[in-house]
Design a protein around this motif. Structure first.
Motif, PDB file in Angstrom:
ATOM      1  N   GLU A 213     116.312  42.397 -13.098  1.00  0.00           N
ATOM      2  CA  GLU A 213     117.615  42.339 -12.431  1.00  0.00           C
ATOM      3  C   GLU A 213     118.703  41.939 -13.423  1.00  0.00           C
ATOM      4  O   GLU A 213     118.488  41.102 -14.300  1.00  0.00           O
ATOM      5  N   LEU A 214     119.859  42.551 -13.265  1.00  0.00           N
ATOM      6  CA  LEU A 214     121.008  42.283 -14.125  1.00  0.00           C
ATOM      7  C   LEU A 214     122.233  42.058 -13.254  1.00  0.00           C
ATOM      8  O   LEU A 214     122.523  42.862 -12.366  1.00  0.00           O
ATOM      9  N   GLU A 215     122.932  40.973 -13.489  1.00  0.00           N
ATOM     10  CA  GLU A 215     124.163  40.670 -12.759  1.00  0.00           C
ATOM     11  C   GLU A 215     125.332  40.674 -13.748  1.00  0.00           C
ATOM     12  O   GLU A 215     125.320  39.959 -14.743  1.00  0.00           O
ATOM     13  N   ILE A 216     126.324  41.503 -13.462  1.00  0.00           N
ATOM     14  CA  ILE A 216     127.504  41.610 -14.323  1.00  0.00           C
ATOM     15  C   ILE A 216     128.726  41.162 -13.532  1.00  0.00           C
ATOM     16  O   ILE A 216     128.960  41.651 -12.430  1.00  0.00           O
ATOM     17  N   GLY A 334     134.758  40.804  -9.538  1.00  0.00           N
ATOM     18  CA  GLY A 334     133.596  40.598  -8.683  1.00  0.00           C
ATOM     19  C   GLY A 334     132.311  40.751  -9.454  1.00  0.00           C
ATOM     20  O   GLY A 334     132.308  40.919 -10.684  1.00  0.00           O
ATOM     21  N   LYS A 335     131.209  40.692  -8.745  1.00  0.00           N
ATOM     22  CA  LYS A 335     129.880  40.788  -9.343  1.00  0.00           C
ATOM     23  C   LYS A 335     129.204  42.090  -8.915  1.00  0.00           C
ATOM     24  O   LYS A 335     129.329  42.508  -7.763  1.00  0.00           O
ATOM     25  N   ILE A 336     128.488  42.698  -9.860  1.00  0.00           N
ATOM     26  CA  ILE A 336     127.720  43.906  -9.585  1.00  0.00           C
ATOM     27  C   ILE A 336     126.257  43.591  -9.866  1.00  0.00           C
ATOM     28  O   ILE A 336     125.926  42.973 -10.882  1.00  0.00           O
ATOM     29  N   PHE A 337     125.395  44.042  -8.981  1.00  0.00           N
ATOM     30  CA  PHE A 337     123.968  43.744  -9.082  1.00  0.00           C
ATOM     31  C   PHE A 337     123.209  45.023  -9.442  1.00  0.00           C
ATOM     32  O   PHE A 337     123.296  46.026  -8.718  1.00  0.00           O
ATOM     33  N   VAL A 338     122.490  44.970 -10.562  1.00  0.00           N
ATOM     34  CA  VAL A 338     121.861  46.147 -11.158  1.00  0.00           C
ATOM     35  C   VAL A 338     120.369  45.882 -11.335  1.00  0.00           C
ATOM     36  O   VAL A 338     119.969  44.760 -11.660  1.00  0.00           O
ATOM     37  N   THR A 339     119.557  46.907 -11.135  1.00  0.00           N
ATOM     38  CA  THR A 339     118.134  46.835 -11.477  1.00  0.00           C
ATOM     39  C   THR A 339     117.858  47.800 -12.619  1.00  0.00           C
ATOM     40  O   THR A 339     118.188  48.986 -12.527  1.00  0.00           O
ATOM     41  N   GLY A 349     124.691  46.998  -5.501  1.00  0.00           N
ATOM     42  CA  GLY A 349     125.858  46.656  -4.700  1.00  0.00           C
ATOM     43  C   GLY A 349     126.753  45.666  -5.414  1.00  0.00           C
ATOM     44  O   GLY A 349     126.538  45.333  -6.588  1.00  0.00           O
ATOM     45  N   ILE A 350     127.770  45.200  -4.701  1.00  0.00           N
ATOM     46  CA  ILE A 350     128.779  44.319  -5.306  1.00  0.00           C
ATOM     47  C   ILE A 350     129.109  43.163  -4.366  1.00  0.00           C
ATOM     48  O   ILE A 350     128.841  43.208  -3.158  1.00  0.00           O
ATOM     49  N   GLU A 351     129.716  42.139  -4.945  1.00  0.00           N
ATOM     50  CA  GLU A 351     130.346  41.065  -4.184  1.00  0.00           C
ATOM     51  C   GLU A 351     131.732  40.850  -4.770  1.00  0.00           C
ATOM     52  O   GLU A 351     131.877  40.697  -5.984  1.00  0.00           O
ATOM     53  N   SER A 352     132.756  40.881  -3.922  1.00  0.00           N
ATOM     54  CA  SER A 352     134.112  40.675  -4.406  1.00  0.00           C
ATOM     55  C   SER A 352     135.014  40.212  -3.262  1.00  0.00           C
ATOM     56  O   SER A 352     134.908  40.732  -2.146  1.00  0.00           O
ATOM     57  N   LYS A 353     135.896  39.272  -3.570  1.00  0.00           N
ATOM     58  CA  LYS A 353     136.864  38.833  -2.558  1.00  0.00           C
ATOM     59  C   LYS A 353     137.910  39.902  -2.292  1.00  0.00           C
ATOM     60  O   LYS A 353     138.665  39.822  -1.328  1.00  0.00           O
ATOM     61  N   HIS A 354     137.943  40.929  -3.153  1.00  0.00           N
ATOM     62  CA  HIS A 354     138.900  42.034  -2.984  1.00  0.00           C
ATOM     63  C   HIS A 354     138.245  43.260  -2.360  1.00  0.00           C
ATOM     64  O   HIS A 354     138.862  44.339  -2.316  1.00  0.00           O
ATOM     65  N   ASP A 355     137.008  43.121  -1.889  1.00  0.00           N
ATOM     66  CA  ASP A 355     136.275  44.248  -1.314  1.00  0.00           C
ATOM     67  C   ASP A 355     137.009  44.782  -0.085  1.00  0.00           C
ATOM     68  O   ASP A 355     137.219  44.073   0.896  1.00  0.00           O
ATOM     69  N   LEU A 356     137.404  46.049  -0.130  1.00  0.00           N
ATOM     70  CA  LEU A 356     138.140  46.664   0.977  1.00  0.00           C
ATOM     71  C   LEU A 356     137.211  47.168   2.077  1.00  0.00           C
ATOM     72  O   LEU A 356     137.685  47.596   3.135  1.00  0.00           O
ATOM     73  N   MET A 357     135.921  47.079   1.847  1.00  0.00           N
ATOM     74  CA  MET A 357     134.957  47.469   2.870  1.00  0.00           C
ATOM     75  C   MET A 357     134.687  46.261   3.768  1.00  0.00           C
ATOM     76  O   MET A 357     133.638  45.634   3.734  1.00  0.00           O
TER      77      MET A 357
END
Length: 398
Positions: A213-216, A334-339, A349-357
């Motif tokens: 797993e990689l978190e950017i 935000g953060k992006i989660f990569v395998t 997927g992603i985590e962000s306070k600016h996520d428009l979804m």
């Protein structure tokens, strides 16, 4: 006094020939310059310096331009998700532009009479170097012995031996150019339209087979952390991602494109960090930018990558596009989660306070919270009105 020439020095056969030819045949004082845009270790820099002095240069300088390279160029390739022909992260073309600028600055600094490089007459690099030199130091002569005399490898080796420099120049099966934003690989296969490069041609061999797993984490479009580790400059975050992803053989491909001089060409490359970062950044933008921001960015980024590739980095329009790209990154955090897997990676997927979804406004295909069914009926009737008129007036046209 002898005239001064700055030589763009890589330590290979072509630039070794140039060093001897410029000093012993043309009588110049040779100032060798190597610009490190991510391709050399400190030990390799020392070896290059030793080789340059053995060739008789007056001075040798290695310029560490990695952070400047990122700040002035790579950053915008990430902001723009730039992949030439949807494939190539512009690893070499971006490097050459920055290297040429550093060489031109040094020529101005020491008052050089000439600048020399070892490019042949068949590739893109000759244009990239020449064009930057013409703009930044137009009164300085450009000398290109390999191009001008169309020298063969054997002729270069014989000249060096006859002038007291006898070392073994092994012709590698594959030519490799390493840098911060990727490594190019050329060989007999890339001279054809049919064949792919074999496994052994790629410098980074596969060492990991189990997924990891990689978190950017991005802040305003720039990588600031990898797996929770913060970095003082994005260059070091890029190097960390390269370290983690290259052992899976990620980021390999062959780019097919149109050269500046008007012919088609193929080049292999491996760019693990660039591939992962661009795709991760693009995913974050899909969540945090508006539809029309993304559409406009895509168009301008294509132009930016093309002009960079074709040596037009100093055109002022590039600064205009960069201003747009910077402004577009205000919410790209935000953060992006990569395998990571062998030869590929998955963006989870992603985590962000600016996520428009946001489900505050509705869930696609599930629930609508910001409008009603009646609103949609009226909207579609109005939007379809112009199309209805067109098709009723022109119903007899196929």
């Amino acid at each position: 006094m002898s005239k001064k020439v700055i030589l763009a020095f890589s330590g290979g056969l072509d630039t070794s020939y140039c060093a001897k030819y410029l000093s012993e045949t043309l009588g110049y004082e040779v100032y060798a310059v190597t610009v490190n845009t991510g391709g050399f270790s400190k030990e390799e820099e020392k070896q290059l310096e030793k080789k340059a002095f053995n060739l008789g240069v007056k001075k040798c300088r290695c310029v560490d331009a990695q952070e400047d390279y990122y700040n002035s160029c790579v950053k915008y390739l990430i902001f723009g998700n730039v992949l030439k022909n949807n494939t190539y992260p512009l690893s070499v073309s971006a490097e050459r532009t920055i290297q040429a600028q550093e060489i031109a600055k040094y020529a101005i600094e020491i008052g050089a009479d000439a600048i020399a490089h070892g490019s042949t007459g068949a590739g893109n690099d000759q244009v990239r170097f020449d064009l930057i030199f013409h703009v930044m130091c137009p009164s300085v002569e450009i000398i290109t012995p390999i191009r001008d005399m169309a020298l063969s490898r054997e002729e270069e080796i014989e000249f060096l031996k006859s002038h007291g420099y006898d070392m073994e120049f092994h012709k590698a099966q594959y030519s490799v150019n390493k840098g911060l934003w990727g490594t190019s690989v050329g060989g007999k296969e890339t001279l054809t339209s049919r064949n792919y490069l074999p496994e052994e041609a790629f410098p980074s061999q596969i060492k990991e087979t189990q997924p990891s797993e990689l978190e950017i984490e991005f802040k305003n479009g720039e990588v600031v952390a990898v797996n929770g580790e913060n970095f003082e400059h994005p260059v070091y975050a890029i190097q960390k991602i390269e370290e983690l992803a290259s052992v899976y053989g990620i980021g390999r491909d062959i780019h097919v494109g149109d050269t500046i001089v008007g012919i088609k060409g193929r080049v292999g490359f491996e760019a693990a960090a660039a591939s992962v970062i661009i795709k991760a950044h693009h995913l974050l933008e899909k969540h945090t930018l508006s539809k029309y921001q993304q559409m406009m960015k895509s168009q301008l980024s294509d132009w930016y990558g093309n002009w960079l590739h074709e040596a037009l980095f100093l055109d002022p329009v590039m600064r205009n596009i960069e201003s747009f790209l910077i402004d577009s990154q205000k919410t790209v955090s935000g953060k992006i989660f990569v395998t990571l897997h062998p030869y590929r990676f998955i963006l989870n997927g992603i985590e962000s306070k600016h996520d428009l979804m946001s489900d505050k406004f509705g869930s696609y295909g599930e629930a609508n919270r910001a409008w009603t069914g009646e609103d949609v009926k009226g909207y579609t009737k109005i939007v379809s009105n112009s199309l209805n008129i067109y098709h009723q007036i022109n119903q007899n046209i196929n």
